[in-house]
Design a protein around this motif. Structure first.
Motif, short mmCIF file in Angstrom:
data_model
loop_
_atom_site.label_atom_id
_atom_site.label_comp_id
_atom_site.label_asym_id
_atom_site.label_seq_id
_atom_site.Cartn_x
_atom_site.Cartn_y
_atom_site.Cartn_z
N GLU A 187 -14.61 -0.76 25.17
CA GLU A 187 -15.19 0.53 25.58
C GLU A 187 -14.27 1.69 25.22
OE1 GLU A 187 -18.28 1.16 26.68
OE2 GLU A 187 -18.52 -0.96 26.17
N LYS A 188 -12.97 1.46 25.30
CA LYS A 188 -12.01 2.52 24.99
C LYS A 188 -12.05 2.88 23.51
CE LYS A 188 -7.12 3.68 25.32
NZ LYS A 188 -5.76 3.22 25.72
N ILE A 189 -12.05 1.86 22.63
CA ILE A 189 -12.03 2.16 21.19
C ILE A 189 -13.39 2.64 20.69
CG2 ILE A 189 -10.18 0.48 20.81
CD1 ILE A 189 -12.36 -1.14 19.20
N ARG A 190 -14.42 2.43 21.48
CA ARG A 190 -15.74 2.92 21.11
C ARG A 190 -16.02 4.30 21.70
NH1 ARG A 190 -19.91 -2.24 21.66
NH2 ARG A 190 -19.59 -3.05 19.54
N SER A 191 -15.13 4.78 22.54
CA SER A 191 -15.37 6.06 23.23
C SER A 191 -15.32 7.23 22.25
CB SER A 191 -14.33 6.26 24.33
OG SER A 191 -13.04 6.47 23.77
N ILE A 192 -16.08 8.26 22.58
CA ILE A 192 -16.10 9.47 21.76
C ILE A 192 -14.71 10.11 21.72
CG2 ILE A 192 -17.05 11.81 21.58
CD1 ILE A 192 -19.03 9.67 20.78
N SER A 193 -13.99 10.05 22.84
CA SER A 193 -12.67 10.69 22.89
C SER A 193 -11.69 10.02 21.93
CB SER A 193 -12.12 10.66 24.32
OG SER A 193 -11.97 9.32 24.77
N PHE A 194 -11.72 8.68 21.85
CA PHE A 194 -10.84 7.96 20.92
C PHE A 194 -11.19 8.31 19.48
CE2 PHE A 194 -10.20 4.43 17.98
CZ PHE A 194 -8.83 4.19 18.12
N LYS A 195 -12.47 8.30 19.17
CA LYS A 195 -12.92 8.56 17.81
C LYS A 195 -12.61 10.00 17.39
CE LYS A 195 -16.58 5.09 17.95
NZ LYS A 195 -16.09 4.25 16.84
N ARG A 196 -12.79 10.94 18.32
CA ARG A 196 -12.50 12.34 18.01
C ARG A 196 -11.00 12.55 17.78
NH1 ARG A 196 -15.21 14.87 22.07
NH2 ARG A 196 -17.07 15.04 20.78
N LYS A 197 -10.19 11.85 18.58
CA LYS A 197 -8.74 11.97 18.44
C LYS A 197 -8.28 11.47 17.07
CE LYS A 197 -4.44 10.63 20.77
NZ LYS A 197 -3.84 9.79 21.84
N SER A 198 -8.83 10.33 16.63
CA SER A 198 -8.43 9.78 15.32
C SER A 198 -8.93 10.66 14.18
CB SER A 198 -8.95 8.34 15.17
OG SER A 198 -10.36 8.29 15.22
N GLU A 220 0.86 -1.18 0.00
CA GLU A 220 0.00 0.00 0.00
C GLU A 220 0.89 1.22 0.00
OE1 GLU A 220 -3.47 0.88 -0.82
OE2 GLU A 220 -3.68 -0.84 0.51
N ASN A 221 0.94 1.93 -1.12
CA ASN A 221 1.80 3.09 -1.23
C ASN A 221 1.43 4.15 -0.19
OD1 ASN A 221 3.36 5.28 -2.29
ND2 ASN A 221 1.52 5.96 -3.33
N PHE A 222 0.19 4.52 -0.16
CA PHE A 222 -0.27 5.49 0.83
C PHE A 222 -1.48 4.95 1.58
CE2 PHE A 222 -2.95 9.02 2.19
CZ PHE A 222 -2.10 9.63 3.08
N GLY A 223 -2.48 4.54 0.85
CA GLY A 223 -3.64 3.93 1.47
C GLY A 223 -4.71 4.93 1.87
N LEU A 224 -5.41 5.49 0.88
CA LEU A 224 -6.51 6.40 1.19
C LEU A 224 -7.52 5.76 2.12
CD1 LEU A 224 -7.34 8.03 -2.27
CD2 LEU A 224 -6.32 9.15 -0.30
N VAL A 225 -7.82 4.48 1.88
CA VAL A 225 -8.86 3.81 2.66
C VAL A 225 -8.47 3.73 4.14
CG1 VAL A 225 -9.78 2.48 0.74
CG2 VAL A 225 -7.90 1.53 2.09
N ILE A 226 -7.17 3.66 4.41
CA ILE A 226 -6.70 3.62 5.80
C ILE A 226 -7.13 4.89 6.53
CG2 ILE A 226 -4.63 3.73 7.25
CD1 ILE A 226 -3.28 1.89 5.14
N PHE A 227 -6.95 6.02 5.89
CA PHE A 227 -7.26 7.29 6.53
C PHE A 227 -8.76 7.59 6.49
CE2 PHE A 227 -2.79 7.33 5.81
CZ PHE A 227 -2.32 7.83 7.01
N GLU A 228 -9.47 6.99 5.55
CA GLU A 228 -10.93 7.09 5.56
C GLU A 228 -11.49 6.27 6.72
OE1 GLU A 228 -11.84 8.07 0.88
OE2 GLU A 228 -11.36 6.01 1.46
N GLY A 229 -10.87 5.12 6.99
CA GLY A 229 -11.26 4.32 8.16
C GLY A 229 -10.96 5.04 9.45
N LEU A 230 -9.79 5.64 9.53
CA LEU A 230 -9.37 6.36 10.73
C LEU A 230 -10.25 7.58 10.98
CD1 LEU A 230 -7.10 6.08 12.84
CD2 LEU A 230 -5.75 7.68 11.48
N SER A 231 -10.59 8.30 9.92
CA SER A 231 -11.45 9.48 10.06
C SER A 231 -12.87 9.10 10.48
CB SER A 231 -11.49 10.28 8.76
OG SER A 231 -12.16 9.56 7.75
N SER A 232 -13.23 7.83 10.27
CA SER A 232 -14.56 7.34 10.66
C SER A 232 -14.59 6.85 12.11
CB SER A 232 -14.99 6.20 9.73
OG SER A 232 -14.92 6.61 8.38
#
Length: 335
Positions: A295-306, A240-252
């Motif tokens: 619970e940590k990865i589902r938290s609003i704080s984790f999602k907002r940070k990513s 994966e040279n850059f991986g747009l989908v990776i950052f689309e997943g992270l932004s989600s």
């Protein structure tokens, strides 16, 4: 102001390299630059641009456009978009070796600027192309839906998603084999999104016969809203040279599981992801860890940070400004 002509090894199909070029062209136009995205040689002749930005490799039409640009005194920028990386070079290896020898290496060596999307791609390219005028690293960008709102998932079971082009380089067959053959994974659903690039490869995956694996089709709109319904993004890709989908997943707001071959150490360091040797044992262990920290990865704080990490580093507005700066520098050196 200058005129800019974008061309690509791919047709404008709404994903892959063409999606990147179309997005970049859209952003550059906002800066009041006359620019077009076309693969037609006649359009280049009529437009007579100051800069041509070639995206991708191997296509003979790119060679013709390169020669015309040289004859017209047009500044030439080229971005290989991972097509010179080792895994890519091993696909249709013989044809690519011939192309590299007869014209592709020549194009790289005689372009005014090479733009790659990662330090790894730069390293891979310099192993093959020794004589380059200038090479810089600029990542791809992504768009984030302005209406997208982070929501916390409350359902008990973890939901997993794969999102990428359906091609053997993405190693989806290995993921499906693991999910099918180990009973540990049978309690989890895996949804698959992506454009089918290789029909023959897709038909061999036998997805339709598996109860807990579902192919959901392509995903080109409302990406964040769709992906945010999941907890974990699994990306088994070998290359994966850059991986747009990776950052689309992270932004989600998703937690990420990568193949170690992708060398995405920074995302693991920031605790957004786990990099693993892609096999049943390591995937099981990682999902066990995620289950314990659900619970940590589902938290609003984790999602907002990513989400903020992507906004601050990979949004198209800022990324296109880097391209614009380098285009301007090229024009200022034009004799």
């Amino acid at each position: 102001m200058f005129k800019l002509f974008y061309t690509s090894s791919e047709n404008n199909v709404g994903f892959g390299v063409s999606k990147v070029v179309d997005s970049l062209n859209h952003e550059i136009k906002k800066k009041k630059i006359r620019s077009i995205f076309s693969n037609r040689i006649l359009k280049f002749l009529f437009f007579n641009p100051d800069i041509i930005h070639i995206n991708g490799c191997w296509k003979i039409r790119l060679l013709f456009l390169f020669v015309l640009a040289k004859l017209y005194g047009t500044k030439i920028v080229i971005s290989p978009h991972g097509m010179i990386d080792p895994f890519s070079l091993n696909q249709k290896k013989f044809k690519k070796k011939i192309a590299l020898f007869f014209y592709q290496k020549f194009i790289f060596e005689n372009s005014d600027l090479i733009i790659v999307n990662s330090e790894l791609e730069k390293k891979n390219l310099l192993k093959i192309i020794k004589k380059v005028s200038e090479i810089i690293v600029i990542p791809h960008g992504i768009y984030i839906d302005k209406k997208f709102r982070i929501l916390k998932r409350k359902k008990k079971n973890l939901k997993f998603v794969f999102f990428s082009r359906i091609h053997k380089s993405k190693n989806l067959d290995t993921l499906i084999k693991i999910w099918r053959n180990d009973h540990f994974f049978h309690k989890f659903n895996l949804d698959i999104y992506g454009e089918i690039i290789d029909d023959k490869y897709f038909s061999k995956l036998d997805i339709n016969y598996l109860k807990n694996i579902n192919y959901k089709g392509s995903l080109n709109r409302n990406i964040q809203n769709c992906l945010s319904k999941y907890d974990v993004f699994i990306h088994p890709s070998n290359s994966e040279n850059f991986g747009l989908v990776i950052f689309e997943g992270l932004s989600s707001g998703l937690y990420l599981i990568f193949n170690k071959k992708l060398k995405k150490k920074i995302l693991e360091k920031k605790k957004f992801a786990k990099n693993i040797n892609f096999n049943s044992k390591e995937l099981k262990k990682t999902i066990g860890y995620i289950s314990s920290n659900k619970e940590k990865i589902r938290s609003i704080s984790f999602k907002r940070k990513s989400l903020n990490y992507v906004k601050n580093n990979f949004n198209w507005r800022d990324v296109s400004a880097l391209y614009f700066k380098n285009y301007k520098n090229l024009i200022s050196t034009k004799i």
